[in-house]
Design an enzyme around this catalytic site. Structure first.
Site, PDB file in Angstrom:
ATOM      1  N   CYS A   1     -27.133  23.847   1.636  1.00 10.07           N
ATOM      2  CA  CYS A   1     -26.070  23.384   0.727  1.00 10.07           C
ATOM      3  C   CYS A   1     -24.774  24.175   0.895  1.00 10.07           C
ATOM      4  O   CYS A   1     -23.689  23.598   1.021  1.00 10.07           O
ATOM      5  CB  CYS A   1     -26.557  23.427  -0.724  1.00 10.07           C
ATOM      6  SG  CYS A   1     -26.922  25.081  -1.363  1.00 10.07           S
TER       7      CYS A   1
ATOM      8  N   HIS B   1     -27.289  26.367  -5.846  1.00 10.88           N
ATOM      9  CA  HIS B   1     -27.045  25.086  -5.181  1.00 10.88           C
ATOM     10  C   HIS B   1     -25.601  24.676  -5.417  1.00 10.88           C
ATOM     11  O   HIS B   1     -25.009  24.996  -6.457  1.00 10.88           O
ATOM     12  CB  HIS B   1     -27.985  24.004  -5.731  1.00 10.88           C
ATOM     13  CG  HIS B   1     -27.975  22.744  -4.903  1.00 10.88           C
ATOM     14  ND1 HIS B   1     -28.549  22.672  -3.655  1.00 10.88           N
ATOM     15  CD2 HIS B   1     -27.434  21.508  -5.138  1.00 10.88           C
ATOM     16  CE1 HIS B   1     -28.379  21.449  -3.164  1.00 10.88           C
ATOM     17  NE2 HIS B   1     -27.697  20.732  -4.045  1.00 10.88           N
TER      18      HIS B   1
ATOM     19  N   HIS C   1     -24.003  16.383  -0.896  1.00 10.00           N
ATOM     20  CA  HIS C   1     -24.636  17.706  -0.773  1.00 10.00           C
ATOM     21  C   HIS C   1     -25.801  17.654   0.199  1.00 10.00           C
ATOM     22  O   HIS C   1     -26.276  16.574   0.572  1.00 10.00           O
ATOM     23  CB  HIS C   1     -25.110  18.205  -2.142  1.00 10.00           C
ATOM     24  CG  HIS C   1     -26.214  17.383  -2.753  1.00 10.00           C
ATOM     25  ND1 HIS C   1     -27.318  17.943  -3.369  1.00 10.00           N
ATOM     26  CD2 HIS C   1     -26.408  16.036  -2.842  1.00 10.00           C
ATOM     27  CE1 HIS C   1     -28.112  16.981  -3.820  1.00 10.00           C
ATOM     28  NE2 HIS C   1     -27.583  15.826  -3.520  1.00 10.00           N
TER      29      HIS C   1
END
Length: 338
Positions: A251, A299, A311
């Site tokens: 990510c 994240h 993402h």
């Protein structure tokens, strides 16, 4: 921690909770599709946290290794300098002893040499000896202070070398422990992923359709648009822990590489990226903004608009668009450009 998408949670019990019982894996995983997927998200969130911890430790280890190498080089130089001075002082001490012997002779001053010489050659030899004695006895042991300073520097450099190597060893041990934790999570996630991949075609199509956010994306102009354009161009590429492209990403790796396309160097992990730029309220989200999830942050996604974000989700998944509020629990939103 990424939340279970509401669309999945709301699917009828007859479809997900009773009609889709699976054969439990060896580690007694949940036996429903909903439970299995929720468990998968939980493990993935934990794995992301561990992976970011490992990336931070690896950066720290690289810095300690460099410091250790520099300390070793400095210690070697200090040892060589001290050894060279020790050699010079040894020679000087030998000359001091010669001077002591020469100066103890009574016939070394000029008048005595002249009076006692038996030939011109004898006179020249005695005068040369007198000159040497006067030179050597003028400042004996001048190198002692320099040697003491060199030896003190040598000891300090050796101690610094030892300390740097001890710190490097300690951080290397921490990195090894985190790698073991990540390896254990890898195994658990792979097991759950296998169970998900073994769903029937009907179950698989149901899950694949859960997050259908469409492709009607409008890319704005400017740097924010360039960041978004790059991130969207990577859709379909697999998630891989520690990857920054071009064939796979994690990510924060996707964010770092996307922002590099506009000349901005972002930190490597999401918890560090979450400190860059200015904070933005949820209603004010614009394309290119960064959405951070989890406590601690582990994240990150790039806003496509006020509803969606692109993402790199987790192990076994590809870069894709998801709902900003469905990806997980939002911790902070930051605007780096625009």
């Amino acid at each position: 921690m990424r939340a279970l998408p509401p669309s999945l949670a709301g699917i009828g019990a007859a479809v997900l909770l009773t009609a889709t019982l699976l054969t439990a894996p060896a580690s007694a995983q949940p036996t429903t599709v909903a439970g299995l997927l929720a468990h998968y998200y939980d493990l993935s969130a934990e794995a992301e946290l561990v992976n970011e911890e490992l990336l931070v430790v690896q950066e720290e280890l690289a810095a300690h290794r460099q410091a250790s190498a520099t300390a070793v080089e400095a210690a070697d130089e200090a040892k060589a300098a001290a050894d060279a001075l020790r050699d010079k002082v040894t020679v000087a001490q030998d000359l001091d002893r010669v001077a002591d012997v020469l100066s103890s002779r009574r016939d070394l001053d000029g008048l005595t040499a002249l009076a006692t010489s038996t030939s011109p050659d004898d006179l020249v030899g005695k005068l040369e000896a007198a000159t040497l004695a006067a030179h050597l006895t003028g400042g004996p042991r001048k190198g002692d202070a320099a040697l003491e300073a060199a030896e003190a520097a040598e000891e300090k450099a050796i101690a610094a070398e030892s300390q740097a190597q001890a710190l490097e060893s300690k951080v290397a041990g921490t990195a090894a422990e985190v790698r073991q934790r990540r390896s254990a999570l890898d195994a658990q996630i792979a097991e759950v992923r296998t169970a998900l991949d073994n769903l029937t075609p009907e179950q698989r199509s149901l899950l694949d359709g859960i997050e259908d956010y469409g492709s009607d994306v409008v890319i704005p102009g400017g740097n924010a648009g360039e960041v978004l354009r790059f991130a969207l161009s990577q859709m379909g590429k697999p998630y891989l822990w520690g990857a920054v492209g071009p064939s796979s990403y994690d990510c924060s790796g996707l964010v770092q590489t996307a922002y590099r396309t506009i000349g901005i160097t972002m930190p490597r992990v999401s918890r560090q990226q979450a400190l860059v730029g200015k904070q933005v309220a949820r209603p004010d989200v614009r394309p290119g903004d960064l959405i951070f999830y989890g406590k601690p942050v582990h994240h990150v996604a790039i806003a496509v608009d006020s509803v969606r974000a692109v993402h790199a989700p987790s192990f076994g998944e590809n870069v894709k668009i998801g709902g900003i509020d469905n990806i997980g629990s939002i911790t902070v939103i930051r605007r780096v450009v625009g």
